[in-house]
Design a protein around this motif. Sequence first.
Motif, PDB file in Angstrom:
ATOM      1  N   SER A 237       0.980  -1.711  -0.082  1.00 53.95           N
ATOM      2  CA  SER A 237       0.158  -0.700   0.102  1.00 53.95           C
ATOM      3  C   SER A 237       0.972   1.172   0.089  1.00 53.95           C
ATOM      4  O   SER A 237       2.178   1.320   0.777  1.00 53.95           O
ATOM      5  CB  SER A 237      -1.210  -0.016   1.128  1.00 53.95           C
ATOM      6  OG  SER A 237       0.082   0.267   2.138  1.00 53.95           O
ATOM      7  N   ALA A 238       0.077   1.871  -0.790  1.00 55.08           N
ATOM      8  CA  ALA A 238       1.089   3.408  -0.952  1.00 55.08           C
ATOM      9  C   ALA A 238       0.972   4.397   0.542  1.00 55.08           C
ATOM     10  O   ALA A 238       2.083   5.294   0.820  1.00 55.08           O
ATOM     11  CB  ALA A 238       0.788   4.485  -1.837  1.00 55.08           C
ATOM     12  N   GLU A 239       0.490   4.023   1.440  1.00 54.34           N
ATOM     13  CA  GLU A 239      -0.215   5.170   2.867  1.00 54.34           C
ATOM     14  C   GLU A 239       0.963   4.400   3.223  1.00 54.34           C
ATOM     15  O   GLU A 239       1.631   5.185   4.082  1.00 54.34           O
ATOM     16  CB  GLU A 239      -1.791   4.187   3.245  1.00 54.34           C
ATOM     17  CG  GLU A 239      -2.885   5.036   2.503  1.00 54.34           C
ATOM     18  CD  GLU A 239      -2.995   4.618   1.123  1.00 54.34           C
ATOM     19  OE1 GLU A 239      -3.815   4.472   1.160  1.00 54.34           O
ATOM     20  OE2 GLU A 239      -2.557   3.855   0.820  1.00 54.34           O
ATOM     21  N   ARG A 240       1.153   3.032   3.624  1.00 56.44           N
ATOM     22  CA  ARG A 240       2.527   2.066   4.166  1.00 56.44           C
ATOM     23  C   ARG A 240       3.306   2.461   3.702  1.00 56.44           C
ATOM     24  O   ARG A 240       4.536   3.236   4.800  1.00 56.44           O
ATOM     25  CB  ARG A 240       2.133   0.649   4.442  1.00 56.44           C
ATOM     26  CG  ARG A 240       0.988   0.325   5.041  1.00 56.44           C
ATOM     27  CD  ARG A 240       1.341  -0.584   6.515  1.00 56.44           C
ATOM     28  NE  ARG A 240       1.803  -1.048   6.802  1.00 56.44           N
ATOM     29  CZ  ARG A 240       2.817  -1.109   8.104  1.00 56.44           C
ATOM     30  NH1 ARG A 240       2.681  -0.226   9.111  1.00 56.44           N
ATOM     31  NH2 ARG A 240       3.805  -2.869   8.068  1.00 56.44           N
ATOM     32  N   HIS A 241       3.976   2.248   2.560  1.00 53.86           N
ATOM     33  CA  HIS A 241       5.369   3.112   2.171  1.00 53.86           C
ATOM     34  C   HIS A 241       5.477   4.501   2.645  1.00 53.86           C
ATOM     35  O   HIS A 241       6.243   4.752   2.714  1.00 53.86           O
ATOM     36  CB  HIS A 241       5.231   2.648   0.270  1.00 53.86           C
ATOM     37  CG  HIS A 241       6.747   3.226   0.066  1.00 53.86           C
ATOM     38  ND1 HIS A 241       6.924   3.996  -0.528  1.00 53.86           N
ATOM     39  CD2 HIS A 241       8.418   2.461   0.904  1.00 53.86           C
ATOM     40  CE1 HIS A 241       8.311   3.929  -0.829  1.00 53.86           C
ATOM     41  NE2 HIS A 241       8.965   3.039  -0.353  1.00 53.86           N
ATOM     42  N   ASN A 242       4.445   5.866   2.668  1.00 53.11           N
ATOM     43  CA  ASN A 242       4.572   6.813   2.697  1.00 53.11           C
ATOM     44  C   ASN A 242       5.095   7.058   4.599  1.00 53.11           C
ATOM     45  O   ASN A 242       6.198   8.036   5.091  1.00 53.11           O
ATOM     46  CB  ASN A 242       3.056   7.353   2.739  1.00 53.11           C
ATOM     47  CG  ASN A 242       3.264   8.030   0.949  1.00 53.11           C
ATOM     48  OD1 ASN A 242       4.052   8.061   0.271  1.00 53.11           O
ATOM     49  ND2 ASN A 242       1.806   8.012   0.701  1.00 53.11           N
ATOM     50  N   SER A 243       4.705   6.207   5.256  1.00 50.01           N
ATOM     51  CA  SER A 243       4.784   5.982   6.379  1.00 50.01           C
ATOM     52  C   SER A 243       5.864   5.760   6.932  1.00 50.01           C
ATOM     53  O   SER A 243       7.148   6.486   7.374  1.00 50.01           O
ATOM     54  CB  SER A 243       3.784   5.356   7.516  1.00 50.01           C
ATOM     55  OG  SER A 243       2.373   5.595   7.551  1.00 50.01           O
ATOM     56  N   TYR A 244       6.814   4.509   5.963  1.00 46.34           N
ATOM     57  CA  TYR A 244       8.426   4.003   6.161  1.00 46.34           C
ATOM     58  C   TYR A 244       9.091   5.393   5.941  1.00 46.34           C
ATOM     59  O   TYR A 244       9.680   5.760   6.678  1.00 46.34           O
ATOM     60  CB  TYR A 244       8.132   3.360   4.656  1.00 46.34           C
ATOM     61  CG  TYR A 244       9.812   2.794   4.789  1.00 46.34           C
ATOM     62  CD1 TYR A 244      10.907   1.982   5.827  1.00 46.34           C
ATOM     63  CD2 TYR A 244      10.448   2.796   3.065  1.00 46.34           C
ATOM     64  CE1 TYR A 244      11.526   1.980   5.671  1.00 46.34           C
ATOM     65  CE2 TYR A 244      11.700   3.348   3.115  1.00 46.34           C
ATOM     66  CZ  TYR A 244      12.607   2.599   4.578  1.00 46.34           C
ATOM     67  OH  TYR A 244      13.776   2.137   4.320  1.00 46.34           O
ATOM     68  N   ILE A 245       8.505   6.159   4.340  1.00 49.85           N
ATOM     69  CA  ILE A 245       9.191   6.897   4.087  1.00 49.85           C
ATOM     70  C   ILE A 245       9.533   8.430   5.247  1.00 49.85           C
ATOM     71  O   ILE A 245      10.776   8.970   5.149  1.00 49.85           O
ATOM     72  CB  ILE A 245       9.113   7.357   3.080  1.00 49.85           C
ATOM     73  CG1 ILE A 245       8.711   6.645   1.483  1.00 49.85           C
ATOM     74  CG2 ILE A 245       9.572   9.427   2.725  1.00 49.85           C
ATOM     75  CD1 ILE A 245       8.293   7.143   0.451  1.00 49.85           C
ATOM     76  N   GLU A 246       8.711   8.029   5.653  1.00 50.78           N
ATOM     77  CA  GLU A 246       8.759   9.730   6.841  1.00 50.78           C
ATOM     78  C   GLU A 246       9.584   9.455   8.531  1.00 50.78           C
ATOM     79  O   GLU A 246      10.018  10.083   8.625  1.00 50.78           O
ATOM     80  CB  GLU A 246       6.997   9.898   7.743  1.00 50.78           C
ATOM     81  CG  GLU A 246       7.334  10.449   8.666  1.00 50.78           C
ATOM     82  CD  GLU A 246       5.696  11.369   8.991  1.00 50.78           C
ATOM     83  OE1 GLU A 246       5.531  11.472  10.230  1.00 50.78           O
ATOM     84  OE2 GLU A 246       4.235  10.823   8.309  1.00 50.78           O
ATOM     85  N   LEU A 247       9.620   7.918   8.525  1.00 51.56           N
ATOM     86  CA  LEU A 247      10.496   7.428   9.542  1.00 51.56           C
ATOM     87  C   LEU A 247      11.430   6.863   9.075  1.00 51.56           C
ATOM     88  O   LEU A 247      12.913   7.748   9.624  1.00 51.56           O
ATOM     89  CB  LEU A 247       9.839   6.138   9.808  1.00 51.56           C
ATOM     90  CG  LEU A 247       8.822   6.139  10.599  1.00 51.56           C
ATOM     91  CD1 LEU A 247       7.954   4.445  10.749  1.00 51.56           C
ATOM     92  CD2 LEU A 247       9.343   6.787  12.328  1.00 51.56           C
ATOM     93  N   TYR A 248      12.382   6.653   7.725  1.00 49.07           N
ATOM     94  CA  TYR A 248      13.346   6.526   7.003  1.00 49.07           C
ATOM     95  C   TYR A 248      14.463   8.403   7.237  1.00 49.07           C
ATOM     96  O   TYR A 248      14.786   8.242   7.943  1.00 49.07           O
ATOM     97  CB  TYR A 248      13.262   6.216   5.539  1.00 49.07           C
ATOM     98  CG  TYR A 248      15.218   6.222   5.464  1.00 49.07           C
ATOM     99  CD1 TYR A 248      15.838   4.919   5.413  1.00 49.07           C
ATOM    100  CD2 TYR A 248      15.556   7.743   4.573  1.00 49.07           C
ATOM    101  CE1 TYR A 248      16.501   5.117   4.943  1.00 49.07           C
ATOM    102  CE2 TYR A 248      16.447   7.274   4.289  1.00 49.07           C
ATOM    103  CZ  TYR A 248      17.052   5.972   3.703  1.00 49.07           C
ATOM    104  OH  TYR A 248      18.863   6.173   3.550  1.00 49.07           O
ATOM    105  N   ASN A 249      12.915   9.629   6.390  1.00 46.43           N
ATOM    106  CA  ASN A 249      13.817  11.045   6.488  1.00 46.43           C
ATOM    107  C   ASN A 249      14.422  11.041   7.914  1.00 46.43           C
ATOM    108  O   ASN A 249      14.936  11.973   8.255  1.00 46.43           O
ATOM    109  CB  ASN A 249      12.869  11.667   5.963  1.00 46.43           C
ATOM    110  CG  ASN A 249      12.496  11.668   4.059  1.00 46.43           C
ATOM    111  OD1 ASN A 249      13.417  11.155   3.826  1.00 46.43           O
ATOM    112  ND2 ASN A 249      11.755  11.688   3.941  1.00 46.43           N
TER     113      ASN A 249
END
Length: 294
Positions: free
Chosen positions: A271-283
């Motif tokens: 899901s794009a939503e889960r991937h967006n959460s990952y990106i936020e945490l990664y940054n």
Amino acid sequence: MVEGRLMKGIGGFYYVETAESVYECKARGIFRKKKITPLVGDIVSISIHEKAENTIDEIKERKNCLIRPPLANIDQLFVVSSVANPAINMSVLDRVIAIAEYKNIEPVIVITKIDLDDSYKKYYDIYTKAGFKVILCDNKNGVGCEEVKALLKDKVSAFTGNTGVGKSSLLNAIDSRLSIETGETSKKLGRGKHTTRHCELYKVAGGYVADTPGFSSVDFERCEKIMKTDLPYCFREFEPYLADCKFQTNCAHINDKGCAVVDAVHNGIISAERHNSYIELYNEVKDIKEWEMK
């Protein structure tokens, strides 16, 4: 020496449940010298004395532990969110889930107030597709309560959820001690409902439930961080694709060419939503060095 589980710690005294009874103990001085604090949930060996204080002599190796609330050996974390008043914040939810995964705690997603908004279907689909157990609850009529209760058997469980999501109502429906005692304590202290207090394990439905007043996602966010190299493994739906990335050791799984995770997002598998959460945490953690975490 007798082995047992540490059920409660308060004022320097620890209460350990064994096969025979619950014993009040003091920790041996060696733990203080080594800067080790016994935690609720610890499996310990104790010495029982007739004419002296009982002592905790050994703390067995922990499966996991949390800083706040101070708990050890948790099997599962019920992450309670509501679809309305307040609405689900996927960024916060995914952060808590990722930390649970990092700590080797099985997350169970509980979605409450399903009578108020049918958007719960979207979240149910996202998280079941990602490989999580999702339970839908309506605290007004008890829907979902028995399903949660059934998962407690033979496990050590904790519940987290921000104010207003219905966590207390759910816990009260499972076992009235879990929220009533918290409320009585806070009234005596003249504080709000989520007063700071000791953690304690209760025997509930064939397992143990940690009574952790005020335990919310904020506790996780402040006290736990995941290094960027570990973060992809805290999103379980990424794992089948990590070995197929073109540049495995250097892939950030954000927009890298040849990234199998990114391809799976584009193809609707992740899901794009889960991937967006990952990106936020990664940054948030990409520039943190390992020595800074110590």
